[in-house]
Design an enzyme around this catalytic site. Structure first.
Site, PDB file in Angstrom:
ATOM      1  N   HIS A 288       0.858  -1.180   0.000  1.00  0.00           N
ATOM      2  CA  HIS A 288       0.000   0.000   0.000  1.00  0.00           C
ATOM      3  C   HIS A 288       0.895   1.232   0.000  1.00  0.00           C
ATOM      4  O   HIS A 288       1.776   1.349   0.853  1.00  0.00           O
ATOM      5  CB  HIS A 288      -0.921   0.014   1.227  1.00  0.00           C
ATOM      6  CG  HIS A 288      -2.074   0.948   1.071  1.00  0.00           C
ATOM      7  ND1 HIS A 288      -1.930   2.319   1.023  1.00  0.00           N
ATOM      8  CD2 HIS A 288      -3.415   0.707   0.936  1.00  0.00           C
ATOM      9  CE1 HIS A 288      -3.109   2.880   0.878  1.00  0.00           C
ATOM     10  NE2 HIS A 288      -4.021   1.935   0.813  1.00  0.00           N
ATOM     11  N   ASP A 329      -6.695  -6.011   2.841  1.00  0.00           N
ATOM     12  CA  ASP A 329      -7.461  -7.020   2.105  1.00  0.00           C
ATOM     13  C   ASP A 329      -7.003  -8.429   2.489  1.00  0.00           C
ATOM     14  O   ASP A 329      -7.818  -9.353   2.584  1.00  0.00           O
ATOM     15  CB  ASP A 329      -7.316  -6.804   0.596  1.00  0.00           C
ATOM     16  CG  ASP A 329      -7.818  -5.438   0.165  1.00  0.00           C
ATOM     17  OD1 ASP A 329      -9.001  -5.152   0.398  1.00  0.00           O
ATOM     18  OD2 ASP A 329      -7.024  -4.652  -0.379  1.00  0.00           O
TER      19      ASP A 329
END
Length: 386
Positions: A288, A329
């Protein structure tokens, strides 16, 4: 020299000849015939310098704006959440610390900035009849679309009224995706635990919902703010965010990770990661840009979850082959696997948690009272323009 040749002017301006001639015809650059060669024109130095400064400034703005739309500098002011030094904060409070005890309803009170003594009432159920579809995704889309068709615009309405309506919109989406409440289901986390018949998972569900509540100006939140900036209803704004969330590069990443996990079970984690990377597709559930040292939200949940295969092997292979660490996720998918939740549980947790943040951004955007309308940097054919 007060006057410059075309070649000198073009070198300073760094534009095509058509652009130079267009500015002359518009009176922005003074020109005169070259006494030494009547076939040529000369251009005033001061006008060229002024246009060059403006052009360079415009080019810098274009670059900054383009980069801001792709993990660049912030483009909208917001007091709702931020990521700083690898930690997520909700109105200045560490989200990981809040997740230890807070419910999603508590976070709604915080992010919606309820006035003292006037907390928004969070209804347990929507007054409309439950929507029955084959999937929670379809039910959520339909419920929000139906509300969008009848709810009033946000423009010019009192903040207290909008907060009350925000609670109803959250109730609508919750009922659509989790079903109507049962006895004793006083929070969204408990409703989900009961709907999935996993009471032991309630605490982890609660923590996950809190950690998903907001995440700065992500794609779905930006879509919502654009919709709300036009005066659209809260439900319409949430619908814009919800549809954006479904993409595989956003909330749909958990479904992509499910495919990667299935490949790992068949061929092994190292092979699955290698083949996925070789295909050129983004690696789902890893990495990320806001967390170069690892997603703080994922780390908070992973510290409380068991190590399971093929997830542990996938994490090791992704770090070895791509240098990426698990993100939220990954954590949501592992949570679902560890507690045997439905396949769409990661998306449901993402959507219901993020709905609180979407509504906070909607309430904030209403106060701005102007549309979000960026300009496009045209790169198409120029014939007929200049």
């Amino acid at each position: 020299m007060v006057w410059m040749t075309a070649a000198e002017a073009l070198k300073v301006l760094n534009v095509r000849p058509q652009t130079l001639y267009a500015n002359v015809s518009r009176g922005k650059i003074r020109a005169k015939t070259d006494d030494a060669d009547p076939r040529r024109s000369l251009y005033h130095r001061d006008d060229i310098a002024r246009m060059a400064q403006r052009s360079n400034g415009r080019r810098k703005i274009d670059v900054v704006s383009a980069q801001a739309m792709q993990w660049g500098d912030p483009v909208l002011p917001s007091a709702i959440s931020t990521v700083h030094n690898g930690r997520l904060f909700y109105r200045g409070q560490d989200a990981a610390e809040l997740s230890v005890t807070a419910t999603l309803e508590d976070i709604a009170m915080l992010l919606w900035q309820s006035e003292p003594g006037q907390p928004p009432s969070l209804p347990l159920a929507d007054s409309a009849a439950p929507i029955v579809t084959d999937s929670a995704l379809g039910a959520g889309l339909l419920a929000l679309a139906l509300r969008s068709a009848g709810d009033p615009p946000t423009l010019g309405r009192p903040a207290a009224d909008l907060r009350a309506e925000a609670a109803c919109v959250l109730a609508t989406l919750t009922q659509a995706m989790a079903g109507p409440p049962t006895a004793g289901a006083c929070t969204i986390s408990r409703r989900l635990a009961q709907a999935w018949q996993r009471p032991d998972a309630e605490d982890m569900i609660r923590r996950a919902l809190v950690l998903m509540a907001d995440h700065e100006l992500n794609a779905s939140t930006f879509a919502l703010r654009v919709a709300i900036s036009t005066g659209a209803s809260l439900a319409a704004g949430v619908l814009a965010g919800f549809t954006t969330l479904t993409g595989p590069l956003h909330g749909g990443a958990s479904a992509e990770f499910g495919r990667l996990t299935a490949a790992a079970k068949l061929h092994g984690a190292e092979t699955a990661i290698g083949q996925w990377l070789a295909s050129g597709r983004p690696l789902p559930a890893f990495g990320h840009p806001l967390y170069p040292e690892g997603d703080a939200r994922a780390r908070t949940l992973l510290n409380l979850l068991p190590k399971m295969e093929p997830y542990a092997a996938l994490a090791a292979a992704a770090e070895a082959q791509a240098g990426e660490l698990p993100n939220i996720d990954f954590a949501l998918t592992l949570l679902a696997a560890a507690h045997q939740l439905p396949d769409d549980a990661p998306f449901i947790l993402f959507a219901l948690g993020r709905c609180v943040g979407w509504l906070a951004h909607a309430l904030e955007q209403v106060q701005a009272n102007h549309p979000i309308r960026p300009r496009a940097r045209y790169v198409g054919p120029s014939e007929g323009i200049y």
